[in-house]
Design an enzyme around this catalytic site. Structure first.
Site, PDB file in Angstrom:
ATOM      1  N   GLU A 174      39.389  35.085  38.306  1.00 31.62           N
ATOM      2  CA  GLU A 174      38.964  34.120  39.112  1.00 31.62           C
ATOM      3  C   GLU A 174      37.891  33.315  38.711  1.00 31.62           C
ATOM      4  O   GLU A 174      37.789  32.031  39.056  1.00 31.62           O
ATOM      5  CB  GLU A 174      38.667  34.830  40.423  1.00 31.62           C
ATOM      6  CG  GLU A 174      38.724  33.890  41.734  1.00 31.62           C
ATOM      7  CD  GLU A 174      38.715  34.785  43.235  1.00 31.62           C
ATOM      8  OE1 GLU A 174      39.785  35.255  43.369  1.00 31.62           O
ATOM      9  OE2 GLU A 174      37.597  34.612  43.698  1.00 31.62           O
ATOM     10  N   HIS A 220      53.003  55.639  29.052  1.00 31.26           N
ATOM     11  CA  HIS A 220      54.373  55.709  29.098  1.00 31.26           C
ATOM     12  C   HIS A 220      55.207  54.691  30.005  1.00 31.26           C
ATOM     13  O   HIS A 220      56.206  55.017  30.769  1.00 31.26           O
ATOM     14  CB  HIS A 220      54.572  57.186  30.079  1.00 31.26           C
ATOM     15  CG  HIS A 220      53.897  58.295  29.272  1.00 31.26           C
ATOM     16  ND1 HIS A 220      54.796  58.945  28.067  1.00 31.26           N
ATOM     17  CD2 HIS A 220      52.658  58.748  28.833  1.00 31.26           C
ATOM     18  CE1 HIS A 220      53.778  59.899  27.749  1.00 31.26           C
ATOM     19  NE2 HIS A 220      52.603  59.736  27.979  1.00 31.26           N
ATOM     20  N   LYS A 244      45.405  29.095  50.901  1.00 28.71           N
ATOM     21  CA  LYS A 244      44.644  29.330  52.290  1.00 28.71           C
ATOM     22  C   LYS A 244      45.097  28.273  53.207  1.00 28.71           C
ATOM     23  O   LYS A 244      45.333  28.595  54.266  1.00 28.71           O
ATOM     24  CB  LYS A 244      43.150  29.361  51.800  1.00 28.71           C
ATOM     25  CG  LYS A 244      42.793  30.421  51.285  1.00 28.71           C
ATOM     26  CD  LYS A 244      41.195  30.447  51.490  1.00 28.71           C
ATOM     27  CE  LYS A 244      40.353  31.635  50.506  1.00 28.71           C
ATOM     28  NZ  LYS A 244      39.086  31.497  50.519  1.00 28.71           N
TER      29      LYS A 244
HETATM   30  O1  PA5 Z   1      34.870  36.074  44.328  1.00 26.61           O
HETATM   31  C1  PA5 Z   1      35.094  35.394  45.554  1.00 26.61           C
HETATM   32  O2  PA5 Z   1      34.451  34.644  45.788  1.00 26.61           O
HETATM   33  C2  PA5 Z   1      36.348  35.795  46.349  1.00 26.61           C
HETATM   34  O3  PA5 Z   1      37.084  36.762  45.980  1.00 26.61           O
HETATM   35  C3  PA5 Z   1      35.730  36.133  47.723  1.00 26.61           C
HETATM   36  O4  PA5 Z   1      34.963  37.504  47.657  1.00 26.61           O
HETATM   37  C4  PA5 Z   1      36.804  36.420  48.744  1.00 26.61           C
HETATM   38  O5  PA5 Z   1      37.868  35.270  48.995  1.00 26.61           O
HETATM   39  C5  PA5 Z   1      36.433  37.096  50.028  1.00 26.61           C
HETATM   40  O6  PA5 Z   1      35.369  35.903  50.654  1.00 26.61           O
HETATM   41  P1  PA5 Z   1      34.475  36.163  51.829  1.00 26.61           P
HETATM   42  O7  PA5 Z   1      33.618  37.103  51.368  1.00 26.61           O
HETATM   43  O8  PA5 Z   1      33.999  34.713  52.197  1.00 26.61           O
HETATM   44  O9  PA5 Z   1      35.433  36.675  53.057  1.00 26.61           O
END
Ligand code: PA5
Length: 473
Positions: free
Chosen positions: A298, A327, A441
């Site tokens: 990410e 494996h 989203k």
């Molecule tokens: O690393 C990140 O920013 C994302 O993975 C968020 O943690 C995830 O989308 C969850 O977001 P939030 O804490 O706003 O619900």
């Protein structure tokens, strides 16, 4: 130049012998490649330090937040008697860190049915598959469960829908004080709908510092509160992370975060190794791989560089588990496309070992196992696999923890977070945002009928009708 970096008193060893051309031959890093790293790495660490000093990287200060640690410990002390279970509702960065640390530091073998030494059991419900989620409602007791909803934005559809179900469950079944006694809200201190609800209803809350993104937030209340409640030694965790933060800011060859970032960047940009397979040889550390691949992917999978130009290079992280995946996936790493680096994570001294009885001595195929231990077998499988990959000209890298402890795990996670930020600088991308996950989203909002997103519903329908002919039923 074959190199082994070992800090005898350290929390983590990085052995990159098997990345070098000297060991793996063509495709490995040459002395010239390694020398070329010096300048960009020094510049990236300088950039890290300067951004840290400007207050732009507050995750580096989290290990020093004694006030928060105290607050979480206090909560944990009062909660230990009260709760049998802590149910975390959160996803991505709000879930993966606590899952990784809980699995590492309270492994199954050390938990009793209701949690180790009477500590509440930690359950992290990140997914929204109703088949899985419904089991929590069926098996947990609303009177003795603490529901900890964690969302920085306070708007994530998965977490908020879980929250709405659990809020209703607590209200109906948890007794008259359930909303104040059995609900903990962890979110932004001022913004978001979850914060608004918590303030309106006077719910118990903990803050997530605004400058700390989800995947860098495990050492905020996001991870510390549920982990402390579940009996994890958060002081040890923070102590290890503090050492890592200080090491990671140093412009020195012993900066492991920088070395890790630099080596992987070289492999990606110079040797076409744009896949990184993270394989812990420990069940307890398996979830660290889940946490890491979210952090890496990410943060570094970006279409645009900071200067606005197209970003063409990134390293995709994937997970595996040793010895299981020898494996399953190893054949591909060994002989498939030469586009991977295998990242081993091992442990020098496991917490438990089991002796293999010296029986069936008459069978040559089994006799060698008897008298040795499962831990030895696991360790030799890791070492043997690393060597086999190297002999097959497949670069690989080994991280080793001396033991699995709060300190070493804290050190490891903080080091990998710093390495991710340094990598962002090396690739020229912003590791702290995630613009690519927003569009999906929006389509979900459109499909779920959220106001203001009907356009996305229309776009979805357009895409669907155009492609109908490609669906086979
Ligand atoms: O690393 C990140 O920013 C994302 O993975 C968020 O943690 C995830 O989308 C969850 O977001 P939030 O804490 O706003 O619900």
């Amino acid at each position: 130049m074959a190199v082994e970096k070992k800090d005898a008193e350290g929390f983590l060893t990085i052995d990159y012998n098997n990345l070098t051309a000297e060991v793996v031959g063509p495709g490995g890093l040459t002395p010239e490649d390694l020398a070329s790293l010096k300048e960009p790495l020094a510049a990236a660490v300088k950039d890290l330090t300067s951004r840290y000093r400007q207050g732009l990287l507050p995750f580096l200060d989290l290990p020093k937040d004694a006030k928060l640690a105290k607050q979480c410990q206090k909560l944990a002390q009062s909660g230990r008697e009260k709760y049998t279970d802590i149910l975390v509702l959160g996803i991505g960065g709000s879930a993966l860190g606590s899952t990784a640390i809980y699995s590492a530091l309270q492994p199954l073998a050390s938990r009793s049915a209701k949690g180790k030494k009477g500590y509440p059991r930690l359950i992290v419900a990140d997914n929204i598959d109703p088949e899985g989620f419904a089991t929590h409602l069926e098996t947990l007791d609303p009177q003795t469960t603490l529901v900890n909803v964690i969302s920085k934005s306070g708007a994530t559809a998965e977490t908020m829908s879980q929250f709405m179900i659990l809020f209703d469950w607590l209200k109906k079944k948890g007794g008259k004080n359930a909303l104040t006694e059995n609900l903990l809200v962890t979110t932004d201190p001022t913004s978001g709908v979850l914060r608004q609800i918590a303030d309106d209803l006077d719910l118990v809350t903990l803050p997530i510092p605004p400058g700390v993104g989800g995947r860098f937030s495990v050492l905020t209340a996001v991870g510390l509160a549920p982990l402390a409640l579940a009996g994890v030694n958060i002081e040890g965790l923070l102590a290890g992370a503090e050492v890592a933060a200080s090491d990671g800011l140093k412009n020195s060859p012993s900066n492991k975060a920088a070395l890790f970032a630099g080596l992987n960047w070289l492999l990606t940009t110079q040797k076409n190794r744009d896949n990184l397979i993270f394989i812990p040889y420990s069940d307890a550390l398996a979830k660290v791989a889940d946490w890491f691949i979210q952090l890496w992917n990410e943060s570094l999978g970006k279409g645009l560089k900071l200067d606005g130009s197209e970003n063409l290079l990134a390293q995709t992280a994937a997970k595996a588990l040793g010895a299981t995946d020898q494996h399953s996936q190893l054949q591909m790493w060994m002989e498939g496309p030469a586009n991977k680096t295998v990242l081993f994570l091992g442990v020098d001294k496991l917490r438990t070992d089991l002796k293999i009885p010296a029986i069936f001595k008459e069978h040559e195929a089994l006799a060698y196992l008897g008298g040795q231990t499962l831990g030895q077998l696991l360790s030799y499988e890791q070492k043997g696999t690393a060597r086999a990959l190297a002999e097959n000209h497949r670069p690989n890298l080994t991280l080793t923890l001396p033991t699995i402890s709060p300190q070493t795990v804290g050190y490891l996670l903080q080091t990998l977070e710093i390495a991710t930020v340094i990598s962002g600088t090396l690739y020229g991308v912003d590791p702290l945002d995630q613009p690519g996950v927003e569009l999906g989203k929006k389509f979900t909002y459109g499909l779920m009928g959220r106001e203001g997103f009907s356009d996305y519903f229309k776009r979805y329908e357009q895409g669907r009708s155009a492609k109908k002919k490609y669906i086979v039923q």
